[in-house]
Write a protein that holds these residues in place. Sequence first.
Motif: not given
Length: 164
Positions: A39, A41, A50-52, A63
């Motif tokens: 993750c 951010e 926010k990215e995962c 994702g």
Amino acid sequence: MPNLLLSLMGAGAMLMSSALAQDESTEWSLDDLAWLEGCWEGPAFDGFAKECWVTGPDGHMTGLLQLEEEGKIVFTEIFHLADFEEGPSLRVKHFNADMTGWEEKDGFHAFKLQRTEPGVGVFSGLTLRLEEDGRQTIELVLTNKEGERWTETIVYERVSGPAE
């Protein structure tokens, strides 16, 4: 909502997903992009993202990105990196905060993979780069409904996942 996001969400707005032709002999390795897993951010557009990323057993990566502004979700993206029929691509689908989609039911934006190298993925209209300090830099080519193009640069900090 900021003018930039309004232009992105307008009916004429398009991510530059097919601006560059893909060489049919593209060599790539998911190993070159494995650093994305986890993750990230940081500030993006006029909000906070926010990215995962998760690696699947079939070699694909999937994702989610969530953009927030003033404590509220502005939009969400779901993305999938794989070798599709047309070649390796990152497919992205966008949703408003109420989960209504930007694209048609079966539609998505496809960023065709141009090349990879360790710590770098170059797609048509998108570059993902792992910096020496461990941050991720994203360069995203956008265009508005008037046809004006610009590059948006986003820098994320890793908040979980494998450290490089």
